[in-house]
Motif scaffolding. Structure first.
Motif, mmCIF file in Angstrom:
data_model
loop_
_atom_site.group_PDB
_atom_site.id
_atom_site.type_symbol
_atom_site.label_atom_id
_atom_site.label_comp_id
_atom_site.label_asym_id
_atom_site.label_seq_id
_atom_site.Cartn_x
_atom_site.Cartn_y
_atom_site.Cartn_z
ATOM 1 N N HIS A 179 43.982 41.844 45.626
ATOM 2 C CA HIS A 179 43.568 40.970 44.515
ATOM 3 C C HIS A 179 44.561 41.101 43.354
ATOM 4 O O HIS A 179 44.256 41.735 42.333
ATOM 5 N N SER A 226 37.268 29.222 37.789
ATOM 6 C CA SER A 226 38.157 29.601 38.878
ATOM 7 C C SER A 226 39.523 29.954 38.295
ATOM 8 O O SER A 226 40.042 29.246 37.435
ATOM 9 N N ARG A 227 40.113 31.068 38.748
ATOM 10 C CA ARG A 227 41.393 31.508 38.201
ATOM 11 C C ARG A 227 42.539 31.304 39.164
ATOM 12 O O ARG A 227 43.615 30.880 38.823
ATOM 13 N N PRO A 248 32.504 44.406 38.572
ATOM 14 C CA PRO A 248 33.858 44.044 39.021
ATOM 15 C C PRO A 248 34.755 45.286 39.054
ATOM 16 O O PRO A 248 34.547 46.223 38.279
ATOM 17 N N CYS A 255 45.306 39.305 41.117
ATOM 18 C CA CYS A 255 44.842 38.715 39.840
ATOM 19 C C CYS A 255 44.450 39.769 38.813
ATOM 20 O O CYS A 255 44.360 39.474 37.629
ATOM 21 N N ARG A 307 31.296 37.322 43.472
ATOM 22 C CA ARG A 307 30.775 36.080 42.881
ATOM 23 C C ARG A 307 29.508 35.633 43.620
ATOM 24 O O ARG A 307 28.529 35.198 43.008
ATOM 25 N N SER A 362 39.475 33.964 43.159
ATOM 26 C CA SER A 362 39.144 34.832 42.024
ATOM 27 C C SER A 362 38.643 33.991 40.848
ATOM 28 O O SER A 362 39.035 32.829 40.674
ATOM 29 N N TYR A 363 37.792 34.617 40.073
ATOM 30 C CA TYR A 363 37.080 33.903 39.006
ATOM 31 C C TYR A 363 36.964 34.810 37.785
ATOM 32 O O TYR A 363 37.126 36.027 37.884
ATOM 33 N N VAL A 383 38.264 40.154 36.282
ATOM 34 C CA VAL A 383 38.400 39.180 37.366
ATOM 35 C C VAL A 383 37.354 39.513 38.439
ATOM 36 O O VAL A 383 37.097 40.676 38.734
ATOM 37 N N ASP A 416 36.022 38.871 42.355
ATOM 38 C CA ASP A 416 36.459 38.331 43.646
ATOM 39 C C ASP A 416 35.319 37.526 44.286
ATOM 40 O O ASP A 416 34.183 37.531 43.804
ATOM 41 N N ASP A 417 35.671 36.826 45.371
ATOM 42 C CA ASP A 417 34.739 35.903 46.028
ATOM 43 C C ASP A 417 33.412 36.554 46.416
ATOM 44 O O ASP A 417 32.340 36.001 46.165
#
Ligand code: SF4
Length: 171
Positions: A153, A52-53, A98, A155, A38, A57-58, A32, A34-35
């Motif tokens: 986070h 996008s998750r 990440p 996620c 990214r 988060s992506y 994952v 984070d912004d």
């Protein structure tokens, strides 16, 4: 640099790269992003695509490719999904990987509402260390970093799945 450098050398990772590609069965393992990361990746590698998750988060859109790596000639899956940051020299992100890649093969998971830290046995080099060293690294600050990051986070928390030895439960 990774947070597991004391047990896993950069060369171990560069020569293996098993955790940087996925099969259709383990795409849930993809890291994952984070912004803020990214933004860094988009600036350096504008061609990178994300999905996008959740809030901020992506995950990467992986690159589907035939399995032609001689290192994995016996792998039963003919198709693999490569992380777009993977190069023949290892990860293109260097120190900006990440968070989940920095702590690999440690994982934070949820099992029936309980949080825990487990280990992926896919990482052969780390399994060559003693169990005591694997636990000591966690207890010497890594667990605290994982918990702190996961609070911001969530996620990164995966659903527990069988086959991951549980190293500690988080209170
Ligand atoms: S971001 Fe880097 S370390 Fe993480 S899966 Fe992709 S290539 Fe591997």
């Amino acid at each position: 640099m990774s947070l597991t450098d004391s047990l896993l050398s950069g060369d171990d990772c560069k020569n293996c790269r098993l955790c940087c590609w996925f099969t259709k069965y383990d795409l849930w393992e993809t890291p994952v992003i984070d912004d803020s990361l990214r933004e860094i990746i988009s600036e350096r590698y504008p061609e990178t695509k994300f999905v996008s998750r959740d809030k901020g988060s992506y995950v990467f859109v992986m690159t589907e490719t035939p399995q032609t790596d001689p290192l994995f000639a016996d792998h039963p899956e003919p198709t693999r999904f490569d992380c777009p940051m993977l190069s023949t020299d290892g990860c293109r992100l260097g120190n900006d990987k990440p968070f989940e890649c920095q702590i690999w093969p440690y994982r934070i998971m949820s099992q029936e509402g309980k949080l825990l830290i487990s280990l992926s046995l896919l990482c052969k080099p780390i399994c060559e260390n003693s169990f005591t060293s694997v636990i000591s690294l966690l207890k010497s600050g890594l667990a605290d970093k994982i918990i702190a990051y996961s609070k911001i986070h969530p996620c990164i928390i995966k659903e527990y799945t069988d086959g991951y030895p549980i190293l500690m439960y988080i209170k």
